[in-house]
Design a protein around this motif. Structure first.
Motif, PDB file in Angstrom:
ATOM      1  N   UNK A 103      -4.425  -4.049  46.863  1.00  0.00           N
ATOM      2  CA  UNK A 103      -5.752  -3.478  46.730  1.00  0.00           C
ATOM      3  C   UNK A 103      -6.811  -4.564  46.657  1.00  0.00           C
ATOM      4  N   UNK A 104      -8.048  -4.216  46.991  1.00  0.00           N
ATOM      5  CA  UNK A 104      -9.110  -5.230  47.035  1.00  0.00           C
ATOM      6  C   UNK A 104      -9.489  -5.790  45.664  1.00  0.00           C
ATOM      7  N   UNK A 105      -9.215  -5.062  44.594  1.00  0.00           N
ATOM      8  CA  UNK A 105      -9.622  -5.507  43.258  1.00  0.00           C
ATOM      9  C   UNK A 105      -8.497  -6.193  42.481  1.00  0.00           C
ATOM     10  N   UNK A 106      -7.379  -6.484  43.148  1.00  0.00           N
ATOM     11  CA  UNK A 106      -6.250  -7.091  42.457  1.00  0.00           C
ATOM     12  C   UNK A 106      -6.573  -8.527  42.038  1.00  0.00           C
ATOM     13  N   UNK A 107      -6.046  -8.906  40.887  1.00  0.00           N
ATOM     14  CA  UNK A 107      -6.206 -10.283  40.426  1.00  0.00           C
ATOM     15  C   UNK A 107      -5.223 -11.188  41.157  1.00  0.00           C
ATOM     16  N   UNK A 108      -5.410 -12.496  40.976  1.00  0.00           N
ATOM     17  CA  UNK A 108      -4.502 -13.441  41.615  1.00  0.00           C
ATOM     18  C   UNK A 108      -3.071 -13.274  41.105  1.00  0.00           C
ATOM     19  N   UNK A 109      -2.944 -12.968  39.817  1.00  0.00           N
ATOM     20  CA  UNK A 109      -1.610 -12.764  39.256  1.00  0.00           C
ATOM     21  C   UNK A 109      -0.950 -11.533  39.875  1.00  0.00           C
TER      22      UNK A 109
END
Length: 317
Positions: free
Chosen positions: A42-48
């Motif tokens: 998804x576009x809002x996912x964090x790097x982790x």
């Protein structure tokens, strides 16, 4: 060459060919634009979260390892899991491929008799006005991109005349045969290109057969007209034409990608287009590999049929 040896040699050639195609399919999907991790996370996912998704999908491995893992699964019948929806790729293909095969079958049912009739008629009159007219017409149709043909038929039959549905939607949980009118436009679009290509190939084979000594001998015996074309020209042209129809059949399934997208027909072509748009790599790879295998199988069957129909062999031995 005996029949069994001929078959074994053809089957032996299929394995390395399909293996080479699998490498090309895998390499091509590696070059697809976009980010598969971003499409899944998804576009809002964090790097982790993105890193976790990448590890779960096995995208941290080198390309050779990923290819061997994918190819090994394909040999066992496991084409992986689609990123979108999480369904097994083989299940998605199994649910959509019959729709495309039905469409290709209908198109082929129109393509084969029309191609043989037009090609035989033109080839028997090689160099005459009828031959030039048919050859020019099919050349124009063959030169049109399929989306142009689809748009023209849609505008005329669905838009201006209102004879057919504008979109080929299948009822939820149903089959295209429940509403057969939705099959007409996409089948006609596929058949238009198939007839154009098939007619040219049959015409070429027929013209070559007409120039042969046995046709001249038949004419000297007083054979002419439709009897000459059907009983003497057609057998000589049928074997090469059969091989051509094998290639056309594979092209019909592949050409369905454009046609199904234009008409919204829920077949394997539309599924592939959506998979590319969503960067669903396992689904793209699985569909492409199945289409390659289907095309090779079609060509093999066409080779076997051409050998059986070859008048120089008389019969299979």
């Amino acid at each position: 060459m005996s029949w069994s040896l001929f078959l074994l040699r053809r089957l032996a050639a299929l394995v390395p060919t399909l293996a080479a195609l699998s490498v090309l399919v895998f390499g091509a999907t590696e070059l697809l634009p976009g980010d598969a991790v971003g499409a899944v996370a998804g576009p809002d996912a964090t790097e982790a979260e993105r890193a976790a998704v990448r590890e779960r999908l096995g995208l941290d491995d080198d390309p050779v390892t990923r290819y061997l893992r994918w190819a090994g699964g394909a040999v066992r019948g496991d084409l992986g899991t689609a990123y979108t929806g999480g369904r097994a790729v083989h299940e998605l293909i199994a649910s959509r491929l019959p729709h495309s095969l039905l469409l290709a079958g209908l198109a082929l049912a129109v393509t084969v008799p029309l191609s043989i009739a037009l090609g035989l008629w033109a080839g028997s009159r090689a160099g005459r006005r009828a031959d030039r007219a048919v050859s020019t017409g099919v050349l124009l149709v063959a030169g049109l991109p399929e989306f142009v043909t689809a748009t023209a038929l849609w505008w005329l039959l669905a838009g201006e005349l209102g004879l057919l549905p504008r979109v080929s939607l299948v009822p939820l949980g149903g089959s295209p045969l429940d509403t057969p009118e939705i099959l007409v436009l996409p089948a006609l679009t596929l058949a238009a290109t198939g007839v154009a290509v098939g007619t040219r190939l049959v015409r070429s084979a027929s013209a070559e057969a007409v120039a042969s000594p046995w046709i001249e001998a038949a004419r000297l015996r007083g054979v002419g007209g439709a009897r000459l074309a059907v009983r003497h020209v057609l057998p000589g042209a049928l074997a090469p034409a059969t091989q051509a129809f094998g290639l056309i059949t594979g092209a019909l399934v592949g050409g369905a990608i454009v046609v199904e997208t234009v008409y919204g027909y829920p077949g394997i072509g539309l599924e592939l287009q959506q998979a590319v748009a969503h960067r669903d790599i396992p689904l793209v790879q699985g569909i492409a590999l199945v289409l390659c295998a289907a095309t090779l199988a079609t060509v093999l069957l066409a080779d076997l049929a051409a050998r059986a129909l070859d008048p120089r062999r008389g019969s299979l031995r």
